[in-house]
Design a protein around this motif. Structure first.
Motif, short mmCIF file in Angstrom:
data_model
loop_
_atom_site.label_atom_id
_atom_site.label_comp_id
_atom_site.label_asym_id
_atom_site.label_seq_id
_atom_site.Cartn_x
_atom_site.Cartn_y
_atom_site.Cartn_z
N ALA A 181 0.87 -1.32 -0.05
CA ALA A 181 -0.11 0.10 -0.03
C ALA A 181 1.01 1.38 0.04
O ALA A 181 1.78 1.25 0.74
N ALA A 182 0.82 2.19 -0.97
CA ALA A 182 1.46 3.32 -1.09
C ALA A 182 0.72 4.51 -0.79
O ALA A 182 -0.32 4.75 -1.14
N SER A 183 1.51 5.32 -0.11
CA SER A 183 0.61 6.81 0.23
C SER A 183 2.00 7.69 0.09
O SER A 183 3.12 7.42 0.14
N GLY A 184 1.46 9.13 -0.03
CA GLY A 184 2.48 10.29 -0.15
C GLY A 184 2.99 10.29 -1.56
O GLY A 184 3.98 11.30 -1.61
N LEU A 185 2.67 9.63 -2.57
CA LEU A 185 3.28 9.76 -3.96
C LEU A 185 2.12 9.43 -4.77
O LEU A 185 1.39 8.63 -4.43
N PRO A 186 2.30 9.88 -5.98
CA PRO A 186 1.40 9.58 -7.31
C PRO A 186 1.68 8.40 -7.70
O PRO A 186 2.55 7.95 -8.78
N PHE A 187 1.23 7.28 -7.11
CA PHE A 187 1.56 5.81 -7.30
C PHE A 187 1.39 5.54 -8.71
O PHE A 187 2.40 4.72 -9.10
N ALA A 241 10.50 -9.49 -8.99
CA ALA A 241 9.55 -8.91 -10.16
C ALA A 241 9.43 -7.42 -10.16
O ALA A 241 9.99 -6.78 -9.06
N ARG A 242 9.05 -7.08 -11.37
CA ARG A 242 9.03 -5.72 -11.31
C ARG A 242 7.81 -5.42 -12.51
O ARG A 242 7.23 -6.37 -13.27
N ILE A 243 7.14 -4.09 -12.42
CA ILE A 243 6.00 -4.04 -13.33
C ILE A 243 5.98 -2.26 -13.47
O ILE A 243 6.50 -1.42 -12.88
N ARG A 244 5.59 -1.94 -14.84
CA ARG A 244 5.52 -0.69 -15.15
C ARG A 244 4.33 0.11 -14.45
O ARG A 244 3.49 -0.55 -13.95
N TRP A 245 4.44 1.16 -14.45
CA TRP A 245 3.45 2.16 -13.87
C TRP A 245 2.00 2.00 -14.33
O TRP A 245 0.96 1.98 -13.81
N SER A 246 1.99 1.42 -15.65
CA SER A 246 0.72 1.16 -16.31
C SER A 246 0.07 -0.10 -16.18
O SER A 246 -1.20 -0.29 -16.49
N GLY A 247 0.83 -0.97 -15.42
CA GLY A 247 0.51 -2.37 -15.37
C GLY A 247 0.98 -3.46 -16.22
O GLY A 247 1.01 -4.58 -15.88
#
Length: 121
Positions: free
Chosen positions: A23-29, A49-55
């Protein structure tokens, strides 16, 4: 203040499943690529693992490919790591990170505190 908070860790038997959340907060996830890393006792931190901002762009370490799935829900500011067919060697503290699309942890800007995953044989 940016926070990444992992949850969902625990004890599972070999062959079982767990889903971790970040869960992220304080940033434009939804502007941030993210990744998952893990560190077992006595070992260095390793990429999972990794994933782009777009999913899109999901990418995995060979050791988890075909068993783990990374995803995200930007509307909920949350990233996920679905872990199936787990093995004892998956035992580690799992960390989520944001700010890069890399398998190198030193390139990520933000980190969570980690959640323990233990797989019993």
């Amino acid at each position: 203040q940016v926070q990444l908070v992992e949850s969902g860790g625990g004890l599972v038997q070999a062959g079982g499943s767990l889903t971790l959340s970040c869960a992220a907060s304080g940033l434009p996830f939804n502007n941030y690529d993210m990744g998952w890393f893990r560190q077992a006792p006595g070992n260095e931190r390793e990429f999972v693992a990794r994933i782009r901002w777009s999913g899109g762009g999901a990418s995995y370490a060979d050791s988890v490919k075909g068993r783990f799935t990374i995803s995200r829900d930007n509307a909920k500011n949350t990233g996920y790591l679905q872990m199936n067919n787990m093995k004892p060697e998956d035992t580690a503290v799992y960390y989520c990170a944001a700010g890069s699309y890399s398998n190198r942890g030193d390139l990520y800007r933000y980190w969570g505190q980690g959640t323990q995953v233990t797989v019993s044989s």
